[in-house]
Design a protein around this motif. Structure first.
Motif, PDB file in Angstrom:
ATOM      1  N   PHE A   1       0.842  -1.153  -0.080  1.00 46.38           N
ATOM      2  CA  PHE A   1       0.077   0.023  -0.017  1.00 46.38           C
ATOM      3  C   PHE A   1       0.909   1.238   0.037  1.00 46.38           C
ATOM      4  CE2 PHE A   1      -1.908   3.519   2.546  1.00 46.38           C
ATOM      5  CZ  PHE A   1      -2.954   3.598   1.830  1.00 46.38           C
ATOM      6  N   LEU A   2       1.870   1.255   0.858  1.00 44.98           N
ATOM      7  CA  LEU A   2       2.853   2.562   0.940  1.00 44.98           C
ATOM      8  C   LEU A   2       3.716   2.722  -0.262  1.00 44.98           C
ATOM      9  CD1 LEU A   2       3.906   2.522   4.588  1.00 44.98           C
ATOM     10  CD2 LEU A   2       2.651   4.073   3.453  1.00 44.98           C
ATOM     11  N   ALA A   3       3.962   1.707  -0.857  1.00 43.73           N
ATOM     12  CA  ALA A   3       4.707   1.898  -2.165  1.00 43.73           C
ATOM     13  C   ALA A   3       3.740   2.563  -3.267  1.00 43.73           C
ATOM     14  CB  ALA A   3       5.311   0.366  -2.711  1.00 43.73           C
TER      15      ALA A   3
ATOM     16  N   GLN B   1      -7.490  12.950  10.899  1.00 42.69           N
ATOM     17  CA  GLN B   1      -7.652  11.647  11.298  1.00 42.69           C
ATOM     18  C   GLN B   1      -9.269  11.659  11.858  1.00 42.69           C
ATOM     19  OE1 GLN B   1      -6.393   7.758  12.921  1.00 42.69           O
ATOM     20  NE2 GLN B   1      -8.150   8.076  11.519  1.00 42.69           N
ATOM     21  N   LEU B   2     -10.374  11.299  10.832  1.00 43.60           N
ATOM     22  CA  LEU B   2     -11.548  11.425  11.167  1.00 43.60           C
ATOM     23  C   LEU B   2     -12.257   9.993  11.508  1.00 43.60           C
ATOM     24  CD1 LEU B   2     -11.671  13.557   8.523  1.00 43.60           C
ATOM     25  CD2 LEU B   2     -13.666  14.180   9.885  1.00 43.60           C
TER      26      LEU B   2
ATOM     27  N   ALA C   1      -4.845   4.247   6.865  1.00 45.11           N
ATOM     28  CA  ALA C   1      -4.184   5.274   5.806  1.00 45.11           C
ATOM     29  C   ALA C   1      -3.769   6.396   6.425  1.00 45.11           C
ATOM     30  CB  ALA C   1      -5.213   5.420   4.717  1.00 45.11           C
ATOM     31  N   ASP C   2      -4.445   7.005   7.343  1.00 39.97           N
ATOM     32  CA  ASP C   2      -3.977   8.329   7.922  1.00 39.97           C
ATOM     33  C   ASP C   2      -2.629   8.090   8.473  1.00 39.97           C
ATOM     34  OD1 ASP C   2      -6.365   9.631   6.817  1.00 39.97           O
ATOM     35  OD2 ASP C   2      -7.371   9.188   8.653  1.00 39.97           O
TER      36      ASP C   2
ATOM     37  N   ALA D   1       0.814   9.595   6.897  1.00 35.52           N
ATOM     38  CA  ALA D   1       1.660  10.802   7.617  1.00 35.52           C
ATOM     39  C   ALA D   1       2.868  10.296   8.412  1.00 35.52           C
ATOM     40  CB  ALA D   1       0.533  11.178   8.986  1.00 35.52           C
ATOM     41  N   TRP D   2       2.769   9.113   8.998  1.00 32.34           N
ATOM     42  CA  TRP D   2       4.105   8.911   9.884  1.00 32.34           C
ATOM     43  C   TRP D   2       5.196   8.099   8.794  1.00 32.34           C
ATOM     44  CZ3 TRP D   2       0.923   6.013  14.243  1.00 32.34           C
ATOM     45  CH2 TRP D   2       0.399   7.036  14.966  1.00 32.34           C
TER      46      TRP D   2
END
Ligand code: AMP
Length: 528
Positions: free
Chosen positions: A195-197, A213-214, A224-225, A229-230
């Motif tokens: 996913f991150l790639a 971040q809702l 995903a948030d 972000a991190w």
């Protein structure tokens, strides 16, 4: 660079420890502070356990304990299972029973629940990392001790997270199950890395970004948030529960640059006249996922956030967060006769196909079931090989996930969503199997003549559920109250109607369409 979120956090803490990582419940937490707490939680999770912990429950929401707990689980190589303290105790107990958690991280709300209902924690070790508790609680036949922050091990040297293998589980996300029991999707570290790639290729997120971040942590879009972000060293801004209804002011005050919500949130903001032209100048990206995205909402949002790139993202929990996307251009690519934005093309590493009931690929323009394969497709359902085999079949030697979504691919290779081939619905963005609601209705009412329909539905997304019953002596209010004890609030029927007889189709099954038509006509029946 590693595609492991915890490892990325550790790198950012080493290089720029004072940068903001998390804004939650009035606290501003730097990378150094967050990763130190996560490392200490990870050490506690490993200490005194007979074997390395595999699954850690996070009975917490919108609190430092929740996010540090997730990172802490990843720090020691475990996966996390989100347990929303707002869920009824019976559902929490069910998930606990299915997963057999090794430990539980709780915040103040989670701690309260464990004290009221100690079996939720059995047989887990319980840590309240932000509380100075030191409680002993009787849980059935045994004593349970709850450790507070004073029991976290001290960190005397940098403590990087454990490295994980691609097939180690990263989280188990429970969604509504059509058999009446929630099912746990097992997502691996390898799935998240894929996913991150894909994200890295598609978006230019940067350390100065400020992410919304809702989502609740038991909705996989929350991952995903955190991951987005991190992984780039940016900050995550958790919207307090009290501001979820109208998060416009939060967005403005926190000068968010990346917005991610279900379309229902934007629709609601539009209705409340919060999407005024130029209202959100800070936004660089406006991301929507989880249900059909209406064109009318996109038009309003574009006015409110004129600098932002708008994307309609598509994906089931079973294919790790989202795996198809449509970047909105003008004029937008709209699915004919539906007034919603196309779901676009697969992200890097995902294959999408439209197949018929014999699992043969269909050509452009032909509607069928959307199937997905590639690195983001999850391992299957926790301890449920039967459902896993049925939903994740091998087709031509490759594992595909059958989404249950009705779709077609157009001549340009863009996918369009046309609804469902089953009785799964979205209620205010939340996934619900109507059969699960019905299974509980049957138990509550002690009769088989029950049916649940999503109502009212606009642009393929419902704002409630109406239950139809027949041959029942219970009052509607009593039925709703009993359902509230069992199901998350969005699965509790907003209305219960009692009919003399439920309509049946030619197959003998209850005719849902006839019931929807009855609601459309405002039909007469006993209601409570
Ligand atoms: P969940 O597992 O809760 O993320 O729900 C996945 C389901 O949500 C999909 O199978 C679709 O039915 C629906 N969904 C997700 N994204 C979209 C979208 N962009 N447009 C239409 N439906 C969507």
């Amino acid at each position: 660079m590693s595609h492991c979120v915890a490892a990325r956090c550790f790198e950012h803490a080493t290089d720029h420890g004072d940068r903001l990582a998390l804004s939650v419940a009035g606290l501003q937490v730097s990378y150094a502070e967050l990763t130190t707490l996560a490392a200490r939680i990870g050490m506690w999770l490993e200490s005194a356990a007979e074997r390395p912990p595999e699954r850690v429950g996070i009975l917490a929401s919108r609190s430092l304990a929740a996010y540090a707990g997730i990172l802490g689980a990843w720090w020691c190589g475990a996966s996390y299972v989100p347990l929303n303290p707002k869920l009824p105790a019976t559902r929490l107990l069910k998930i606990q029973e299915i997963t057999g958690l090794d430990a539980l991280v709780v915040d103040a709300a989670g701690l309260q629940l464990v004290l009221e209902n100690p079996l939720i924690a059995a047989p887990a070790r319980v840590l309240a990392p932000c509380d100075r508790v030191n409680e002993s609680v009787r849980a059935g036949p045994r004593e349970m001790r709850i450790a507070g922050c004073n029991e976290l091990p001290a960190l005397t040297a940098p403590h990087p997270p454990k490295s994980v293998r691609a097939d180690d589980s990263a989280y188990i996300m429970f969604t509504s199950g059509s058999t009446g029991v929630p099912k746990g999707v097992v997502v691996t570290a390898g799935n998240v890395a894929h996913f991150l790639a894909a994200i890295e290729e598609r978006f230019s997120f940067r350390p100065t970004d400020r992410f919304s971040q809702l989502f609740e942590l038991n909705f996989d879009l929350s991952v995903a948030d955190m991951a987005n972000a991190w992984s780039v060293g940016a900050s995550l801004h958790v919207v307090p529960a009290t501001q979820l209804i109208a998060p416009a002011r939060f967005l403005q005050e926190h000068e968010l640059t990346v917005w991610f919500s279900v379309p229902s949130t934007a629709v609601m903001m539009g209705r409340m006249r919060l999407l005024r032209p130029g209202a959100f100048p800070s936004l660089r990206y406006s991301l929507f996922c989880g249900e059909p995205l209406p064109l009318s909402t996109v038009e309003q949002w574009r006015q409110a956030a004129p600098q932002s790139i708008i994307e309609n993202l598509y994906g089931p929990t079973e294919a790790t967060i989202f795996c198809l996307g449509e970047r909105v251009t003008w004029p937008p690519n709209v699915t004919p006769n539906r007034g919603t934005i196309a779901i676009g093309k697969p992200l890097r590493g995902t294959n999408a196909a439209v197949i018929d009931s014999a699992r043969r690929a269909l050509g452009p323009g032909q509607p069928g079931e959307l199937a997905l394969s590639g690195g983001q497709v999850a391992q299957g359902y926790f301890a449920d090989p039967g459902t896993t085999r049925a939903r994740f079949p091998l087709i031509d030697g490759e594992t595909w996930y059958l989404t249950g979504d009705l779709a077609y691919r157009d001549d340009a290779g863009v996918f369009h969503h046309l609804g469902r081939i089953d009785n799964q619905v979205k209620v205010l963005g939340n996934r619900v199997e109507l059969e699960e609601v019905e299974a509980h209705l049957r138990e509550v009412c002690g009769c088989d003549s029950v049916c649940a329909v999503a109502w009212p539905v606009q642009h393929g997304s419902a704002s409630g559920i109406v239950a139809f019953l027949s041959g029942v002596q219970l009052a509607s209010q009593a039925v709703r109250e009993a359902m509230r004890e069992r199901l998350p609030s969005y699965m509790v029927p907003t209305e219960v109607r009692i009919l003399d007889d439920l309509p049946h189709g030619v197959t003998g099954k209850v005719d849902r369409t006839a019931l929807v038509q009855l609601l459309e006509r405002g039909g007469a029946c006993r209601s409570g």
